[in-house]
Structures are given as structure tokens and as C-alpha cells.
Write a protein that holds these residues in place. Structure first.
Motif, PDB file in Angstrom:
ATOM      1  N   SER A 130      40.048  31.745  42.792  1.00 33.36           N
ATOM      2  CA  SER A 130      38.391  31.558  43.390  1.00 33.36           C
ATOM      3  C   SER A 130      37.942  32.583  44.229  1.00 33.36           C
ATOM      4  N   ILE A 131      38.722  33.666  44.190  1.00 31.47           N
ATOM      5  CA  ILE A 131      38.231  34.616  45.153  1.00 31.47           C
ATOM      6  C   ILE A 131      37.951  36.142  44.192  1.00 31.47           C
ATOM      7  N   PHE A 132      38.865  36.057  42.991  1.00 30.10           N
ATOM      8  CA  PHE A 132      38.800  37.390  42.312  1.00 30.10           C
ATOM      9  C   PHE A 132      38.189  37.010  40.728  1.00 30.10           C
ATOM     10  N   GLN A 133      39.105  36.262  40.141  1.00 32.01           N
ATOM     11  CA  GLN A 133      38.804  36.440  38.761  1.00 32.01           C
ATOM     12  C   GLN A 133      37.623  36.227  38.100  1.00 32.01           C
ATOM     13  N   ASN A 134      36.620  35.272  38.300  1.00 33.20           N
ATOM     14  CA  ASN A 134      35.413  34.973  37.818  1.00 33.20           C
ATOM     15  C   ASN A 134      34.441  35.812  38.385  1.00 33.20           C
ATOM     16  N   ASP A 175      54.169  42.805  32.684  1.00 32.62           N
ATOM     17  CA  ASP A 175      53.971  42.667  31.249  1.00 32.62           C
ATOM     18  C   ASP A 175      52.646  41.966  30.726  1.00 32.62           C
ATOM     19  N   ILE A 176      51.552  42.337  30.746  1.00 34.66           N
ATOM     20  CA  ILE A 176      50.240  41.594  30.383  1.00 34.66           C
ATOM     21  C   ILE A 176      50.298  40.871  28.977  1.00 34.66           C
ATOM     22  N   LYS A 177      50.890  41.746  27.969  1.00 34.60           N
ATOM     23  CA  LYS A 177      50.757  41.315  26.793  1.00 34.60           C
ATOM     24  C   LYS A 177      51.532  40.116  26.526  1.00 34.60           C
ATOM     25  N   ALA A 178      52.863  40.230  27.075  1.00 34.32           N
ATOM     26  CA  ALA A 178      53.856  39.250  26.823  1.00 34.32           C
ATOM     27  C   ALA A 178      53.303  37.640  27.572  1.00 34.32           C
ATOM     28  N   ASN A 179      52.421  37.889  28.835  1.00 34.77           N
ATOM     29  CA  ASN A 179      51.991  36.741  29.283  1.00 34.77           C
ATOM     30  C   ASN A 179      51.013  36.158  28.595  1.00 34.77           C
ATOM     31  N   ILE A 180      49.973  37.044  27.949  1.00 34.71           N
ATOM     32  CA  ILE A 180      48.805  36.526  27.158  1.00 34.71           C
ATOM     33  C   ILE A 180      49.458  35.898  26.019  1.00 34.71           C
ATOM     34  N   ASP A 181      50.436  36.392  25.413  1.00 31.22           N
ATOM     35  CA  ASP A 181      51.098  35.787  24.107  1.00 31.22           C
ATOM     36  C   ASP A 181      51.736  34.418  24.555  1.00 31.22           C
ATOM     37  N   VAL A 182      52.130  34.216  25.792  1.00 27.50           N
ATOM     38  CA  VAL A 182      52.823  32.885  25.762  1.00 27.50           C
ATOM     39  C   VAL A 182      51.595  31.927  26.155  1.00 27.50           C
ATOM     40  N   ILE A 183      50.457  32.160  26.703  1.00 30.30           N
ATOM     41  CA  ILE A 183      49.562  31.341  26.819  1.00 30.30           C
ATOM     42  C   ILE A 183      48.808  31.046  25.668  1.00 30.30           C
ATOM     43  N   ARG A 184      49.007  31.919  24.646  1.00 26.52           N
ATOM     44  CA  ARG A 184      48.435  31.711  23.428  1.00 26.52           C
ATOM     45  C   ARG A 184      48.965  30.554  22.637  1.00 26.52           C
ATOM     46  N   LYS A 185      50.094  30.631  22.960  1.00 33.61           N
ATOM     47  CA  LYS A 185      51.022  29.446  22.306  1.00 33.61           C
ATOM     48  C   LYS A 185      50.815  28.115  23.070  1.00 33.61           C
ATOM     49  N   GLU A 186      50.751  28.248  24.409  1.00 37.74           N
ATOM     50  CA  GLU A 186      50.651  27.094  25.171  1.00 37.74           C
ATOM     51  C   GLU A 186      49.506  26.496  24.971  1.00 37.74           C
ATOM     52  N   ARG A 187      48.248  27.109  24.748  1.00 40.21           N
ATOM     53  CA  ARG A 187      47.005  26.581  24.683  1.00 40.21           C
ATOM     54  C   ARG A 187      46.690  26.659  23.287  1.00 40.21           C
ATOM     55  N   PHE A 225      42.123  43.889  31.092  1.00 39.52           N
ATOM     56  CA  PHE A 225      42.954  43.170  32.057  1.00 39.52           C
ATOM     57  C   PHE A 225      43.735  44.031  32.703  1.00 39.52           C
ATOM     58  N   LYS A 226      44.564  45.273  32.218  1.00 43.86           N
ATOM     59  CA  LYS A 226      45.057  45.981  32.956  1.00 43.86           C
ATOM     60  C   LYS A 226      44.392  46.716  34.020  1.00 43.86           C
ATOM     61  N   HIS A 227      42.957  47.103  33.809  1.00 43.20           N
ATOM     62  CA  HIS A 227      41.960  47.826  34.436  1.00 43.20           C
ATOM     63  C   HIS A 227      41.589  46.583  35.744  1.00 43.20           C
ATOM     64  N   ARG A 228      41.532  45.406  35.379  1.00 44.48           N
ATOM     65  CA  ARG A 228      40.911  44.380  36.365  1.00 44.48           C
ATOM     66  C   ARG A 228      42.206  44.152  37.030  1.00 44.48           C
ATOM     67  N   GLN A 229      43.595  44.317  36.704  1.00 41.50           N
ATOM     68  CA  GLN A 229      44.703  44.102  37.708  1.00 41.50           C
ATOM     69  C   GLN A 229      44.742  45.177  38.708  1.00 41.50           C
ATOM     70  N   GLU A 230      44.585  46.353  38.287  1.00 36.35           N
ATOM     71  CA  GLU A 230      44.465  47.549  38.975  1.00 36.35           C
ATOM     72  C   GLU A 230      43.385  47.459  40.228  1.00 36.35           C
ATOM     73  N   GLU A 232      41.878  44.659  41.218  1.00 42.18           N
ATOM     74  CA  GLU A 232      42.253  43.709  42.226  1.00 42.18           C
ATOM     75  C   GLU A 232      43.245  43.737  43.303  1.00 42.18           C
ATOM     76  N   LEU A 233      44.399  44.554  42.934  1.00 45.89           N
ATOM     77  CA  LEU A 233      45.605  44.953  43.692  1.00 45.89           C
ATOM     78  C   LEU A 233      45.056  46.206  44.615  1.00 45.89           C
ATOM     79  N   ARG A 234      43.898  46.760  44.190  1.00 53.19           N
ATOM     80  CA  ARG A 234      43.351  47.826  45.263  1.00 53.19           C
ATOM     81  C   ARG A 234      42.642  47.151  46.164  1.00 53.19           C
ATOM     82  N   ILE A 235      41.875  45.956  45.744  1.00 58.93           N
ATOM     83  CA  ILE A 235      41.127  45.131  46.606  1.00 58.93           C
ATOM     84  C   ILE A 235      41.908  44.713  47.748  1.00 58.93           C
ATOM     85  N   CYS A 236      43.040  44.243  47.067  1.00 60.79           N
ATOM     86  CA  CYS A 236      44.181  43.363  48.287  1.00 60.79           C
ATOM     87  C   CYS A 236      44.552  44.622  49.155  1.00 60.79           C
ATOM     88  N   GLU A 237      44.829  45.723  48.958  1.00 64.13           N
ATOM     89  CA  GLU A 237      45.574  46.755  49.595  1.00 64.13           C
ATOM     90  C   GLU A 237      44.482  47.436  50.488  1.00 64.13           C
TER      91      GLU A 237
END
Length: 256
Positions: A130-134, A175-187, A225-230, A232-237
Motif C-alpha cells: 500500500s505504500i510502494f508498489q502501485n 532471486d526475482i526470476k524464481a519468485n516470478i516463475d512460482v507465481i506464474r504457476k500459482e496464478r 523489477f530489479k530496478h524497482r526493488q533497488e 524501494e530499498l533505497r527509499i527504506c534506507e
């Protein structure tokens, strides 16, 4: 206290929200699409006249719409993705009233977010993305903002919520790719047809950012996604260091 559970798609946000909810049954878990005092994902945000027009246009499900509608000043919020209907085009029609996907000017977009955060005075909530993603997805992919422009906006957000109790729990993906691959199957449906991923790729490939940069496809999405995470972590830090907890996605141990 309020918890803001953040992280990339597939990082395990829903699982952490579930764990927090089980530990704190007196807290309210707020997911995307639910009515939220701080977030408008998967919700239509309209004035009273437009709301009346929507009720008239979809009068066959007027009662269902009213049950999922909430008034905020001179605006109405419709949690339209929570409405089950087989009326053709209903969800696509209301999608255009979201504040995201470039539907608002950058100035109005920021005004809406800051004004709602100023008015919010709740407690004992668990907010999922609710504070970052969208917000950040819209600012990168549709407004084509630079990292510094996004940082400047989050400085404003920091000021607005400075006196409001809350901690950001960020699930950082190794491992962003591994996480995305998991939800591709789940969804996927019962036949194994992917439901979420084609929509995600269409969302990314057709965004103003991707079109301007002339990028598309899975590798480009993962780079985004890699850029976005970097970022978001910068904002946290840099902005929320005293109220952020960084956890390794799906590999953490924490005492609540």
C-alpha cells in the motif's frame, strides 16, 4: 502500530500478512482491492455525478455496487474488483476510473495520494503493498519519472505520515526470476493456462516507459523489477530507516 508489508510480486507478501494476522487477530488485514484509507489499487475513484451515472448504467447490479462503495468527502470509492458479475465490460469500464495506469495527471495523482494520507488516522492495520508498489509502478511506467523525482515525492509522503504509527516490512527478493516463475504457476487455471502473467506482460510491454525505451518481454520485465526493488530499498534506507525492517524473501525468521 500499523504494518506496511511491501516487496515485489512473488516475494511472499500475502504469506507475511497471514502470519501477522494470526499473531495479531485484533488487527485488520487490508489487501489490494479492499477498501483502504491509504491505497486505491483495484478501486474506482469518482465524483458523485459519475457515481450516479455508474449506478444508472449498471442498475441491474446497483445493490452490489452500493455494498462495495465508500464515501470520502465529495468522492466515492468503488471496490469494483470485489463485485462478481457476468455483465460484459463492467470491470474494464470501471478500470478507467482508477488513479493508476496514467489515468490522472501527475499533479492530481500526487494530490490524491497525499490528501488521503493526511486524513488517515487509523491504527492496528496490516496493509499489503500500500505504500510502494502501485505508486512506484505508475510513476516509472506511466509518468516516466526519474529515481530522483520519485525520491522527492516520497520525501513528501514521509512528512505527511511522520506522526502516524507504522513500520514498513520489506521482503527483499534475492532471486526475482524464481519468485516470478512460482507465481506464474500459482496464478494459472486448472488446465495450467497462465492467468496473471500475460496480463502483467501486456501491462509492462504497452506502458509509456517500455514504448519509449523500446523494450519488451520477460527479460525487460525482470530488469524493471530489479530496478524497482533497488529504488524501494533505497527509499527504506534513506527516508524510512528508523521505521523499516528488511527481510529476505521466503528466508527469514522473526519474532512478532
Amino acid at each position: 502500530m500499523n504494518y506496511f508489508v511491501e516487496g515485489l510480486q512473488g516475494s511472499g507478501k500475502s504469506t507475511l500478512v497471514k502470519k501477522l494476522s494470526e499473531k495479531h487477530p485484533n488487527y485488520t488485514a487490508i489487501h489490494e482491492g479492499d477498501y483502504s484509507p491509504v491505497e486505491l489499487a483495484w478501486c474506482a475513484y469518482v465524483d458523485k455525478k459519475t457515481y450516479g451515472d455508474i449506478l444508472e448504467k449498471y442498475k441491474d447490479i446497483r445493490e452490489e455496487i452500493e455494498k462495495k462503495s465508500f464515501a470520502e468527502g465529495d468522492r466515492m470509492i468503488i471496490c469494483y474488483t470485489k463485485i462478481l458479475t457476468d455483465i460484459p465490460g463492467f470491470h474494464k469500464d470501471l478500470e478507467k476510473y482508477e488513479i493508476y495506469n496514467g489515468n490522472l495527471s501527475p499533479e492530481t495523482f500526487k494530490e490524491v495520494i497525499l490528501e488521503r494520507l493526511k486524513k488517515w488516522d487509523g491504527d492496528n492495520n496490516i496493509f499489503e503493498c500500500s505504500i510502494f508498489q502501485n505508486i512506484i509502478e505508475d510513476m516509472i511506467l506511466f509518468q516516466k519519472c526519474s529515481d530522483e523525482e520519485i525520491m522527492d515525492f516520497y520525501k513528501q509522503i514521509k512528512e505527511v505520515i511522520a506522526d502516524k504509527p507504522g513500520v514498513i516490512m520489506y521482503l527483499a527478493s534475492d532471486d526475482i526470476k524464481a519468485n516470478i516463475d512460482v507465481i506464474r504457476k500459482e496464478r494459472s487455471d486448472d488446465q495450467g493456462n497462465e492467468m496473471w502473467f500475460p496480463l502483467m506482460m501486456g501491462y509492462f510491454d504497452n506502458s509509456p516507459y517500455a514504448l519509449e525505451k523500446n523494450v519488451k518481454g520477460y527479460d525487460a520485465l525482470l530488469k524493471h523489477f530489479k530496478h524497482r526493488q533497488e529504488l524501494e530499498l533505497r527509499i527504506c534506507e534513506e527516508l524510512f530507516k528508523d521505521r523499516s525492517i528488511i527481510l529476505r524473501s521466503k528466508n527469514y525468521s522473526i519474532c512478532f
